[in-house]
Enzyme design. Structure first.
Site, PDB file in Angstrom:
ATOM      1  N   ASP A 167       0.818  -1.208   0.000  1.00  0.00           N
ATOM      2  CA  ASP A 167       0.000   0.000   0.000  1.00  0.00           C
ATOM      3  C   ASP A 167       0.857   1.265   0.000  1.00  0.00           C
ATOM      4  O   ASP A 167       0.457   2.295  -0.544  1.00  0.00           O
ATOM      5  CB  ASP A 167      -0.927   0.002   1.216  1.00  0.00           C
ATOM      6  CG  ASP A 167      -2.101  -0.960   1.040  1.00  0.00           C
ATOM      7  OD1 ASP A 167      -2.347  -1.377  -0.099  1.00  0.00           O
ATOM      8  OD2 ASP A 167      -2.750  -1.284   2.040  1.00  0.00           O
TER       9      ASP A 167
ATOM     10  N   HIS B  24       2.794   6.118  -3.013  1.00  0.00           N
ATOM     11  CA  HIS B  24       3.858   6.790  -3.777  1.00  0.00           C
ATOM     12  C   HIS B  24       3.417   7.006  -5.230  1.00  0.00           C
ATOM     13  O   HIS B  24       3.631   8.091  -5.802  1.00  0.00           O
ATOM     14  CB  HIS B  24       5.134   5.961  -3.725  1.00  0.00           C
ATOM     15  CG  HIS B  24       6.246   6.495  -4.567  1.00  0.00           C
ATOM     16  ND1 HIS B  24       6.816   7.735  -4.347  1.00  0.00           N
ATOM     17  CD2 HIS B  24       6.889   5.977  -5.655  1.00  0.00           C
ATOM     18  CE1 HIS B  24       7.762   7.959  -5.248  1.00  0.00           C
ATOM     19  NE2 HIS B  24       7.818   6.910  -6.051  1.00  0.00           N
TER      20      HIS B  24
ATOM     21  N   THR C  22      -9.514   2.269   6.722  1.00  0.00           N
ATOM     22  CA  THR C  22      -9.025   0.933   7.095  1.00  0.00           C
ATOM     23  C   THR C  22      -7.569   0.967   7.543  1.00  0.00           C
ATOM     24  O   THR C  22      -7.023  -0.078   7.897  1.00  0.00           O
ATOM     25  CB  THR C  22      -9.157  -0.030   5.910  1.00  0.00           C
ATOM     26  OG1 THR C  22      -8.337   0.445   4.824  1.00  0.00           O
ATOM     27  CG2 THR C  22     -10.600  -0.124   5.433  1.00  0.00           C
TER      28      THR C  22
ATOM     29  N   TYR D  71      -4.655   3.907   9.466  1.00  0.00           N
ATOM     30  CA  TYR D  71      -4.381   4.451  10.794  1.00  0.00           C
ATOM     31  C   TYR D  71      -5.677   4.712  11.558  1.00  0.00           C
ATOM     32  O   TYR D  71      -5.783   4.463  12.764  1.00  0.00           O
ATOM     33  CB  TYR D  71      -3.559   5.729  10.642  1.00  0.00           C
ATOM     34  CG  TYR D  71      -2.992   6.297  11.925  1.00  0.00           C
ATOM     35  CD1 TYR D  71      -2.898   5.541  13.089  1.00  0.00           C
ATOM     36  CD2 TYR D  71      -2.531   7.611  11.970  1.00  0.00           C
ATOM     37  CE1 TYR D  71      -2.363   6.075  14.256  1.00  0.00           C
ATOM     38  CE2 TYR D  71      -1.988   8.152  13.133  1.00  0.00           C
ATOM     39  CZ  TYR D  71      -1.915   7.372  14.270  1.00  0.00           C
ATOM     40  OH  TYR D  71      -1.387   7.896  15.421  1.00  0.00           O
ATOM     41  N   ASN D  72      -6.676   5.207  10.862  1.00  0.00           N
ATOM     42  CA  ASN D  72      -7.968   5.488  11.482  1.00  0.00           C
ATOM     43  C   ASN D  72      -8.526   4.269  12.216  1.00  0.00           C
ATOM     44  O   ASN D  72      -9.082   4.384  13.310  1.00  0.00           O
ATOM     45  CB  ASN D  72      -8.957   5.960  10.405  1.00  0.00           C
ATOM     46  CG  ASN D  72     -10.384   6.016  10.897  1.00  0.00           C
ATOM     47  OD1 ASN D  72     -10.793   6.931  11.583  1.00  0.00           O
ATOM     48  ND2 ASN D  72     -11.171   5.006  10.518  1.00  0.00           N
ATOM     49  N   LYS D  73      -8.384   3.107  11.618  1.00  0.00           N
ATOM     50  CA  LYS D  73      -8.898   1.878  12.236  1.00  0.00           C
ATOM     51  C   LYS D  73      -8.219   1.613  13.574  1.00  0.00           C
ATOM     52  O   LYS D  73      -8.876   1.196  14.538  1.00  0.00           O
ATOM     53  CB  LYS D  73      -8.702   0.689  11.300  1.00  0.00           C
ATOM     54  CG  LYS D  73      -9.194  -0.640  11.845  1.00  0.00           C
ATOM     55  CD  LYS D  73      -8.983  -1.756  10.826  1.00  0.00           C
ATOM     56  CE  LYS D  73      -9.462  -3.091  11.382  1.00  0.00           C
ATOM     57  NZ  LYS D  73      -8.673  -3.550  12.541  1.00  0.00           N
ATOM     58  N   SER D  74      -6.910   1.846  13.643  1.00  0.00           N
ATOM     59  CA  SER D  74      -6.189   1.601  14.893  1.00  0.00           C
ATOM     60  C   SER D  74      -6.593   2.582  15.989  1.00  0.00           C
ATOM     61  O   SER D  74      -6.339   2.331  17.168  1.00  0.00           O
ATOM     62  CB  SER D  74      -4.679   1.682  14.651  1.00  0.00           C
ATOM     63  OG  SER D  74      -4.265   3.019  14.419  1.00  0.00           O
TER      64      SER D  74
END
Length: 267
Positions: free
Chosen positions: A45, A50, A165, A167-170
């Site tokens: 990902d 990139h 799905t 950083y937000n998920k963590s």
């Protein structure tokens, strides 16, 4: 069909990139680094992020395809061993009949960064975060030009539906289907007391809303847009909203969002 390939840079991805070029040449695809119709990302990902930012000025004119070589590739539809099949699909030689891709479009988040030194704009595919460099941050959160909360804590994360799905998920945020044009605001380790009171749960803002994040004291901050860090010590505010632009992905075979979520996190 004009194409371009970006790979992660490890030996496996380089080898696959070279193999892709060879197969593409044999099947009559045209390598074009300036104006490709399809950009193929070979890696994970991070490689897709990139590729997205490499061609960000041409986002409305092209579509992306991901080939997965790591442990988790949420944006990738194809495995290493399927490279030949992918090239066949791209050049219209799929069996039993030519297969045209279905173009799916995902919402993006745009942000305007106002600093004492000037104003800049960015677009994020996954998310942007605003964090303190030397401790907690103090930020005022406005929604549609009205003060919503005064935040103190480690920082703020604002994500797209596809980035929900990541950083937000963590952070305990919800996973949002990309057909929903929205942005999600999630707190990072908020501090709640008599002075600082926050909602304490993620918020979803629809496309026609905007959010302003004001720096409310002199503080060294780190603004991260997807995979790129921007140190800032003179921030005034960040305005964020759903972008008018969308990113396109070429789907040569069905891969529904919730199936993608399940295969990424549960299987």
């Amino acid at each position: 069909m004009r194409y371009y390939v970006l790979d992660r840079g490890d030996q496996l991805s380089i080898d696959l990139s070279q193999k892709f070029h060879k197969l593409a040449e044999e099947r009559g695809l045209q390598l074009d680094a300036e104006s490709p119709e399809i950009v193929v990302s070979i890696g994970g990902d991070g490689t897709m992020l990139h590729a997205f930012h490499t061609f960000i000025d041409r986002i409305p004119e092209l579509a992306f395809v991901g080939v997965h070589t790591g442990h988790l590739g949420f944006y990738a539809d194809w495995q290493c061993e399927e490279l030949s099949t992918l090239v066949d699909y791209m050049c219209g030689k799929s069996d039993p009949a030519p297969h045209k891709p279905r173009i799916v479009k995902y919402p993006l988040v745009e942000l305007e960064i106002n600093r004492k030194s000037g104003t800049t704009s960015h677009i994020a595919l996954n998310e942007f975060t605003l964090k303190g460099v030397e401790g907690t941050v103090v930020l005022q959160i406005d929604i549609n030009d009205e003060t919503f909360e005064m935040f103190r804590g480690d920082g703020i994360c604002v994500s797209t539906p596809s980035g929900s799905t990541a950083y937000n998920k963590s952070l305990g945020g919800a996973m949002v289907h990309p057909s929903i044009e929205a942005l999600q605001i999630a707190e990072i380790a908020s501090i709640n007391n008599r002075v600082f009171r926050t909602m304490g749960s993620p918020l979803l803002l629809p496309k026609h809303h905007h959010c302003d994040i004001f720096s409310r004291r002199e503080q060294r901050l780190m603004l991260t847009v997807d995979h790129t860090n921007y140190p800032i010590d003179d921030l005034i505010s960040v305005r964020c909203q759903v972008s008018e632009k969308k990113v396109s992905f070429a789907r040569y075979r069905p891969f529904p969002f919730w199936k993608r979520v399940r295969s990424s996190f549960l299987v």
